[in-house]
Design a protein around this motif. Structure first.
Motif, PDB file in Angstrom:
ATOM      1  N   LYS A  43       0.842  -1.184   0.000  1.00  0.00           N
ATOM      2  CA  LYS A  43       0.000   0.000   0.000  1.00  0.00           C
ATOM      3  C   LYS A  43       0.890   1.250   0.000  1.00  0.00           C
ATOM      4  N   THR A  52      -8.190   2.468  -2.120  1.00  0.00           N
ATOM      5  CA  THR A  52      -6.799   2.454  -1.667  1.00  0.00           C
ATOM      6  C   THR A  52      -5.852   2.345  -2.866  1.00  0.00           C
ATOM      7  N   LEU A  54      -2.577   1.146  -4.475  1.00  0.00           N
ATOM      8  CA  LEU A  54      -1.628   0.077  -4.246  1.00  0.00           C
ATOM      9  C   LEU A  54      -0.393   0.260  -5.130  1.00  0.00           C
TER      10      LEU A  54
END
Length: 304
Positions: A43, A52, A54
């Protein structure tokens, strides 16, 4: 060797080549997570509205391909000249290759000039076939500056009249084409006062029969004989040994206005005729010299 080439550039080229390879290897090493049993997705710490960001490692195939390209690059640098002055293990040299091609070309065209090798420049100039060859040589090598009609332009000599800075005999033209010319009129602003510059300019104009201020001629003549006669002669007819132009024939290379002549006195002039010995064969230069000489010495029909 070209005056702009310095050994320091070889060091610079070698350094850039080696550092480029080192940087690529370092970059790949820092992204080496693909070496494990499986790739690791991490991450980045950035998240927006539940999404999120990555960090996926670059694909293994891409890294292998890149390493292969690095190996190929290193092989090229070892085999060929990519490290400055190092010619590589193969000894390949692009300059040498050009020279070989040039020699091959010269051998190919040599038979074309064979029939003219025992002719003098005037004899070549009167030969119709030679005239056509000379015309093509002139258009390819000289017309850029002197024009396709050879009448020149401002600061570029007209080759069709009888006014020659270094002489119009065949041997003079041959030498000019072969070795080039470097003409310099020294700047004289420090040696000639402003009032004298204008007076000299008017006197120089009078030598060609151009209008001039009669009240300045005596002063101008004195200044000319003191400063200018060393090169142009007391009579102003010039000196072909040093390329000093004749100022009495009303043929002007840079212009004949008072302002132009004053600027010439103040700042001087520098003209360069590049040497052709490295670009043309001796036979081609003789053919070209004959063609140029013919402008003011031989008449050819318009159909030619």
């Amino acid at each position: 060797m070209n005056e702009f080439v310095h050994s320091g550039w070889s060091i610079w080229v070698a350094a850039v080549s080696i550092l480029g390879v080192v940087f690529v290897l370092w970059l790949l090493w820092t992204q080496r997570r693909w070496l494990g049993t499986k790739t690791v997705v991490t991450k980045t710490g950035h998240e927006w509205d539940g999404v999120t960001e990555l960090n996926h490692p670059i694909p293994r195939w891409w890294t292998v391909m890149y390493l292969g390209l690095v190996v190929i690059g290193i092989c090229i640098m070892v085999l060929y000249p990519a490290l400055g002055s190092f010619d590589g293990l193969t000894g390949f040299n692009s300059h040498k290759q050009v020279e070989e091609k040039l020699q091959e070309y010269r051998q190919t065209i040599a038979p074309v000039y064979k029939e003219f090798e025992n002719m003098s420049i005037p004899e070549i100039a009167k030969n119709d076939k030679a005239h056509q060859i000379g015309e093509r040589l002139f258009l390819n090598n000289c017309a850029t500056c002197h024009g396709s009609d050879a009448k020149g332009a401002k600061n570029i000599p007209n080759l069709t009249d009888h006014d020659w800075l270094h002489g119009g005999e065949p041997e003079n033209i041959l030498q000019t084409i072969t070795n080039g010319r470097y003409g310099v009129m020294a700047p004289l602003a420090a040696a000639v006062q402003p009032d004298d510059r204008v007076a000299i300019a008017n006197y120089v104009r009078s030598l060609s029969g151009l209008s001039s201020d009669p009240t300045l001629l005596a002063q101008g003549k004195k200044g000319f004989e003191t400063i200018c006669a060393a090169c142009h002669g007391v009579d102003g007819k010039g000196n072909q040994q040093i390329g000093a132009p004749n100022l009495t024939d009303n043929i002007w290379l840079g212009g004949n206005s008072v302002d132009t002549i004053v600027k010439t006195i103040e700042h001087g002039r520098t003209n360069v005729m590049p040497a052709q010995a490295n670009h043309l064969t001796e036979d081609q230069i003789r053919m070209l010299a004959a063609y140029v000489w013919s402008f003011s010495n031989v008449e050819h029909s318009a159909s030619e």
